[in-house]
Design a protein around this motif. Structure first.
Motif, mmCIF file in Angstrom:
data_model
loop_
_atom_site.group_PDB
_atom_site.id
_atom_site.type_symbol
_atom_site.label_atom_id
_atom_site.label_comp_id
_atom_site.label_asym_id
_atom_site.label_seq_id
_atom_site.Cartn_x
_atom_site.Cartn_y
_atom_site.Cartn_z
ATOM 1 N N VAL A 79 0.810 -1.219 0.000
ATOM 2 C CA VAL A 79 0.000 0.000 0.000
ATOM 3 C C VAL A 79 0.841 1.265 0.000
ATOM 4 O O VAL A 79 0.415 2.303 -0.525
ATOM 5 C CB VAL A 79 -0.993 -0.012 1.175
ATOM 6 N N THR A 112 -4.098 -4.283 -3.406
ATOM 7 C CA THR A 112 -2.824 -3.977 -2.771
ATOM 8 C C THR A 112 -2.749 -4.647 -1.409
ATOM 9 O O THR A 112 -3.769 -5.036 -0.836
ATOM 10 C CB THR A 112 -2.640 -2.448 -2.639
ATOM 11 N N THR A 114 -1.796 -4.654 2.586
ATOM 12 C CA THR A 114 -1.813 -3.714 3.701
ATOM 13 C C THR A 114 -1.428 -4.436 4.986
ATOM 14 O O THR A 114 -1.376 -5.658 5.045
ATOM 15 C CB THR A 114 -3.210 -3.079 3.842
ATOM 16 N N PHE A 166 -8.054 -4.167 -0.274
ATOM 17 C CA PHE A 166 -6.939 -4.206 0.668
ATOM 18 C C PHE A 166 -6.807 -5.625 1.210
ATOM 19 O O PHE A 166 -7.687 -6.114 1.914
ATOM 20 C CB PHE A 166 -7.171 -3.206 1.811
#
Length: 319
Positions: A79, A112, A114, A166
């Motif tokens: 991230v 992404t 995280t 995420f």
């Protein structure tokens, strides 16, 4: 969980020629976390594209492809690298429908990694999902179970707005069986993972397994806990948040973002605005410490929410 995500992308690419994957090391290497292993061999380099080291460039290319009628999946390795594409995501993907008077849509999925907990240091352990949850027209989701990881993708790719997924780094090795009766996931709604009567644990992403473990510990002590997985961070399912507190009258909000300006603060504000008289105790929150995430394992664990922190917060709420 990584295999569930891979199967979801494989299914989407088989069923729709408009779907393709693009990002750093997603092809020959199989993705930094192994999520896209084998997809290059099946679909070829036109649909599994290794991108150059420029997040702004390949996110911008994904936006252009989405506007032109494709259904791109753009992987940003972690991230913190998404910060290099903030202008593309916030000023173009999220704003262009409004700026064009509704003429242009951006059906783009950005995925992404995280979260902390794997000793990746301060630069690669951020939890910045609340930054994106602040932006209108973005849809922000955080799968926390194998079943959600398998079935959220169809809904995300069907969405005509940009979706940011995420994926918590600590969940990739999570193992579970796929429920054959679940073939779709509602990405508009939170999910009640455990029912209780004494306190609500409200969480998402990497903190869900810790919240479930805390609920088990509390149950052994005679305290019954609701566990609510938010799943979608924008838009938040306020109805589910209010409903769990209406049952238990106490709340502990848990996340890996920091307390200052975090998503927990937003959940607490909504409860205060709309369910104040349902509360029998002050709302508790358990968040990451206000420090850069340490590399050293023991310091890292001390900085992020742990099961014992959740149990202690629930005890304070129950009194």
């Amino acid at each position: 969980m990584r295999e569930a995500m891979r199967e979801a992308m494989r299914e989407a690419m088989r069923s729709d020629d408009r779907v393709f994957l693009m990002g750093e090391d997603v092809g020959a290497y199989g993705g930094c976390f192994g999520v896209s292993l084998g997809l290059l061999e099946e679909f070829g380099p036109d649909r599994v594209r290794d991108a150059p080291l420029s997040e702004s460039a390949f996110v911008g290319a994904g936006i252009g492809a989405a506007i032109a009628g494709m259904r791109p999946i753009v992987e940003i390795m972690t991230v913190n690298f998404s910060l290099l594409a903030m202008d593309q995501i916030l000023n173009t993907a999220a704003a262009i429908q409004h700026m064009s008077g509704g003429q242009i849509r951006v059906p783009l999925v950005i995925r992404t990694t995280t979260g902390a907990g794997r000793q990746l240091g301060a630069q690669h352990s951020h939890s910045l999902e609340v930054w994106y949850a602040h932006i209108p027209r973005l849809r922000v989701i955080a799968p926390a179970t194998v079943n959600d990881a398998r079935h959220m993708w169809a809904a995300a790719l069907a969405c005509n707005d940009p979706v940011v997924v995420f994926e918590h780094t600590g969940l990739y090795n999570l193992s579970d069986s796929i429920d054959p009766e679940r073939t779709a996931v509602d990405i508009d709604s939170a999910r009640l993972c455990r029912s209780g009567a004494d306190v609500s644990l409200i969480t998402y992403g990497g903190c869900l397994p810790r919240s479930m473990a805390a609920a088990q510990t509390l149950a052994a002590e005679g305290i019954s806990a609701d566990v609510l997985d938010l799943r979608t961070l924008r838009p938040l399912d306020s109805t589910a948040i209010l409903a769990t507190v209406a049952r238990t009258h106490r709340a502990v909000v848990v996340e890996e973002c920091r307390r200052s300006g975090g998503l927990a603060a937003e959940v607490m504000a909504r409860l205060t605005e709309s369910a104040f008289y349902e509360l029998d105790a002050p709302i508790e929150r358990v968040c990451t410490a206000e420090v850069p995430i340490p590399y050293a394992y023991r310091l890292e664990q001390a900085a992020i929410p742990q099961v014992e922190d959740l149990v202690a917060a629930a005890h304070r709420a129950v009194g």
